[in-house]
Structure formats: C-alpha cells, structure tokens
Design a protein around this motif. Structure first.
Motif, PDB file in Angstrom:
ATOM      1  N   PRO A 109      30.352  40.138  27.542  1.00  0.00           N
ATOM      2  CA  PRO A 109      31.462  41.014  27.927  1.00  0.00           C
ATOM      3  C   PRO A 109      32.421  41.258  26.761  1.00  0.00           C
ATOM      4  O   PRO A 109      32.814  40.330  26.062  1.00  0.00           O
ATOM      5  CB  PRO A 109      32.141  40.248  29.060  1.00  0.00           C
ATOM      6  N   SER A 110      32.758  42.517  26.577  1.00  0.00           N
ATOM      7  CA  SER A 110      33.676  42.931  25.521  1.00  0.00           C
ATOM      8  C   SER A 110      34.900  43.573  26.162  1.00  0.00           C
ATOM      9  O   SER A 110      34.796  44.263  27.174  1.00  0.00           O
ATOM     10  CB  SER A 110      32.965  43.939  24.610  1.00  0.00           C
ATOM     11  N   TYR A 111      36.051  43.348  25.556  1.00  0.00           N
ATOM     12  CA  TYR A 111      37.306  43.817  26.138  1.00  0.00           C
ATOM     13  C   TYR A 111      38.015  44.816  25.228  1.00  0.00           C
ATOM     14  O   TYR A 111      38.972  45.456  25.637  1.00  0.00           O
ATOM     15  CB  TYR A 111      38.234  42.618  26.380  1.00  0.00           C
ATOM     16  N   GLU A 112      37.551  44.945  23.982  1.00  0.00           N
ATOM     17  CA  GLU A 112      38.273  45.678  22.947  1.00  0.00           C
ATOM     18  C   GLU A 112      38.580  47.131  23.277  1.00  0.00           C
ATOM     19  O   GLU A 112      39.701  47.573  23.126  1.00  0.00           O
ATOM     20  CB  GLU A 112      37.487  45.627  21.635  1.00  0.00           C
ATOM     21  N   GLU A 157      41.521  38.079  32.416  1.00  0.00           N
ATOM     22  CA  GLU A 157      40.632  36.937  32.194  1.00  0.00           C
ATOM     23  C   GLU A 157      40.520  36.645  30.703  1.00  0.00           C
ATOM     24  O   GLU A 157      40.560  35.489  30.279  1.00  0.00           O
ATOM     25  CB  GLU A 157      39.246  37.211  32.779  1.00  0.00           C
ATOM     26  N   ALA A 158      40.392  37.682  29.881  1.00  0.00           N
ATOM     27  CA  ALA A 158      40.286  37.505  28.431  1.00  0.00           C
ATOM     28  C   ALA A 158      41.572  36.899  27.870  1.00  0.00           C
ATOM     29  O   ALA A 158      41.513  36.011  27.007  1.00  0.00           O
ATOM     30  CB  ALA A 158      39.984  38.838  27.754  1.00  0.00           C
ATOM     31  N   LEU A 159      42.723  37.353  28.353  1.00  0.00           N
ATOM     32  CA  LEU A 159      44.000  36.807  27.878  1.00  0.00           C
ATOM     33  C   LEU A 159      44.173  35.349  28.286  1.00  0.00           C
ATOM     34  O   LEU A 159      44.733  34.539  27.547  1.00  0.00           O
ATOM     35  CB  LEU A 159      45.165  37.638  28.406  1.00  0.00           C
ATOM     36  N   VAL A 199      34.294  32.956  25.523  1.00  0.00           N
ATOM     37  CA  VAL A 199      33.717  34.085  26.248  1.00  0.00           C
ATOM     38  C   VAL A 199      32.752  33.495  27.277  1.00  0.00           C
ATOM     39  O   VAL A 199      32.026  32.539  26.985  1.00  0.00           O
ATOM     40  CB  VAL A 199      33.022  35.095  25.307  1.00  0.00           C
ATOM     41  N   ARG A 200      32.778  34.052  28.463  1.00  0.00           N
ATOM     42  CA  ARG A 200      31.935  33.569  29.571  1.00  0.00           C
ATOM     43  C   ARG A 200      30.686  34.445  29.660  1.00  0.00           C
ATOM     44  O   ARG A 200      30.776  35.647  29.888  1.00  0.00           O
ATOM     45  CB  ARG A 200      32.724  33.631  30.873  1.00  0.00           C
ATOM     46  N   ILE A 201      29.532  33.817  29.477  1.00  0.00           N
ATOM     47  CA  ILE A 201      28.248  34.504  29.588  1.00  0.00           C
ATOM     48  C   ILE A 201      27.647  34.124  30.942  1.00  0.00           C
ATOM     49  O   ILE A 201      27.242  32.984  31.144  1.00  0.00           O
ATOM     50  CB  ILE A 201      27.282  34.106  28.443  1.00  0.00           C
ATOM     51  N   ALA A 202      27.638  35.074  31.861  1.00  0.00           N
ATOM     52  CA  ALA A 202      27.229  34.761  33.230  1.00  0.00           C
ATOM     53  C   ALA A 202      26.036  35.585  33.705  1.00  0.00           C
ATOM     54  O   ALA A 202      25.561  35.376  34.819  1.00  0.00           O
ATOM     55  CB  ALA A 202      28.411  34.971  34.170  1.00  0.00           C
ATOM     56  N   TYR A 203      25.555  36.527  32.846  1.00  0.00           N
ATOM     57  CA  TYR A 203      24.480  37.427  33.292  1.00  0.00           C
ATOM     58  C   TYR A 203      23.451  37.638  32.193  1.00  0.00           C
ATOM     59  O   TYR A 203      23.765  37.636  31.001  1.00  0.00           O
ATOM     60  CB  TYR A 203      25.066  38.776  33.749  1.00  0.00           C
ATOM     61  N   TYR A 204      22.250  37.825  32.641  1.00  0.00           N
ATOM     62  CA  TYR A 204      21.090  38.032  31.790  1.00  0.00           C
ATOM     63  C   TYR A 204      20.447  39.340  32.252  1.00  0.00           C
ATOM     64  O   TYR A 204      20.553  39.690  33.430  1.00  0.00           O
ATOM     65  CB  TYR A 204      20.122  36.862  31.999  1.00  0.00           C
ATOM     66  N   PRO A 244      32.462  29.317  22.521  1.00  0.00           N
ATOM     67  CA  PRO A 244      33.664  29.507  21.716  1.00  0.00           C
ATOM     68  C   PRO A 244      33.560  30.846  20.991  1.00  0.00           C
ATOM     69  O   PRO A 244      32.487  31.210  20.496  1.00  0.00           O
ATOM     70  CB  PRO A 244      33.651  28.340  20.735  1.00  0.00           C
ATOM     71  N   LEU A 245      34.665  31.588  20.953  1.00  0.00           N
ATOM     72  CA  LEU A 245      34.663  32.864  20.237  1.00  0.00           C
ATOM     73  C   LEU A 245      34.486  32.596  18.754  1.00  0.00           C
ATOM     74  O   LEU A 245      35.051  31.664  18.209  1.00  0.00           O
ATOM     75  CB  LEU A 245      35.954  33.635  20.492  1.00  0.00           C
ATOM     76  N   ASP A 246      33.696  33.435  18.127  1.00  0.00           N
ATOM     77  CA  ASP A 246      33.363  33.269  16.725  1.00  0.00           C
ATOM     78  C   ASP A 246      33.578  34.607  16.023  1.00  0.00           C
ATOM     79  O   ASP A 246      33.423  35.655  16.643  1.00  0.00           O
ATOM     80  CB  ASP A 246      31.888  32.841  16.645  1.00  0.00           C
TER      81      ASP A 246
END
Length: 188
Positions: A49-52, A73-75, A81-86, A144-146
């Motif tokens: 997920p991207s929020y930019e 959620e991002a704030l 970052v939450r990876i919940a879908y494939y 973790p965000l990288d």
C-alpha cells in the motif's frame, strides 16, 4: 537471499481489491521505472500500500472516506507498512482507447477523469488493466519502512518473509463473474 516482489498500489485501491469491490488495477508505470513503461515483473506478488499520491478528489465518492482512513493509518504507523494481501495476475489487458476505459468505469474506484488522464499519459504506451486474484494473508506482515520503498516505481523487492496461509477474498464463482465482466468491457 532476495525477498519477494510487491506491487506498489494506492492504499485505497488495495482496500478495494481486498473487499472485492474491484479485481483490476490500472497501470502505466511510475516515472522512476527503469524501462519508462509498465511491465509485469512477476505473475504473483504482494500488494504494497502506497499513500503518497492518493487524493480524495481522484476517487469516486464511495472511496473518498477510505482514502482518509488509509492516510490516518499511515500517520499512526509512520515507520512500518502492513502487507496483508497477495495477488496473482489472471490477465494483463492493454487499453488504448477512451471508449474501452469508459466501459470499465464502474469496475474501479478512480474517477473517470483520473483514469482518462492515466490513459493519455505517455500516449504511445497502452494502459495496462491487470485482472488480479487477490488473497488475504492470514498473518499480515509489518515491515519496517526502508528508503528502497520510496520513489515512483511499480515494483519493490521486499525482505524475505515467512510464508503465511492465505485465502481468496472472493469465492471462485464471484471472481469468475467479475473477470467475465472485465473481459466483456474490454472486448466491447
């Protein structure tokens, strides 16, 4: 050891895919793409997920509140970052005309004006309509965000992760019906 690939997509679109509201994403490629155009790097990948760039006015009314929820959620979680879908690519359809795009309008959450803008950008390149079979990951991953996750690029290499059980967000019958609808729209 290299990790799996993830497709960067607006968080609001990831939520629409996760709910079964849509089974497609519209891709032209980010400005930082190596080849300057979109291509499917892998038939299977996680959704990142991207929020930019997502903004409420670029979404249909029904999705505008979700934009705000995903931004909140991002704030609340600025370092992860939450990876919940494939997802698996079932079709990579190329759209080059406004009429086809108009027929697809009810099948996604973006405004028609925004989708048309995507079609017109890099006019000589087609708009890719990826039909995705989406799976919910039973144990979502918190990464973790990288720095490597930044920039306008479609594909990201994420760190190696432990496999988790997954289940499709739509039944086979629901998904097949949605795919038929997409194909009817594209094929006229």
């Amino acid at each position: 050891m290299e990790g799996p690939l993830a497709l960067r997509e607006w968080a609001v679109a990831v939520e629409a895919l996760a709910s079964g509201r849509q089974v497609i994403v519209l891709r032209k490629g980010g400005i930082a793409e190596e080849t300057k155009e979109f291509k499917v790097e892998s038939p299977r990948f996680y959704l990142f997920p991207s929020y930019e760039h997502q903004k409420p006015h670029l979404m249909k009314e029904e999705a505008r509140a979700t934009v705000l929820l995903t931004q909140e959620e991002a704030l609340a979680n600025p370092d992860t970052v939450r990876i919940a879908y494939y997802a698996e690519v079932v079709h990579d359809l190329e759209v080059t005309d406004e009429e086809t795009l108009q027929r697809l309008d009810a099948l996604h959450v973006w405004t028609h004006d925004y989708a048309a803008e995507r079609l017109k950008w890099k006019r000589t390149k087609p708009l890719h309509v990826l039909v995705l079979r989406v799976y919910a990951v039973d144990n979502p991953l918190l990464l973790p965000l990288d720095e490597s996750f930044g920039g306008c690029k479609s594909w990201l290499q994420i760190p190696p992760i432990s496999p988790s059980a997954m289940h499709p967000v739509l039944t086979d019958e629901q998904f097949d019906a949605r795919v038929d609808e997409v194909l009817r729209c594209v094929n006229g």
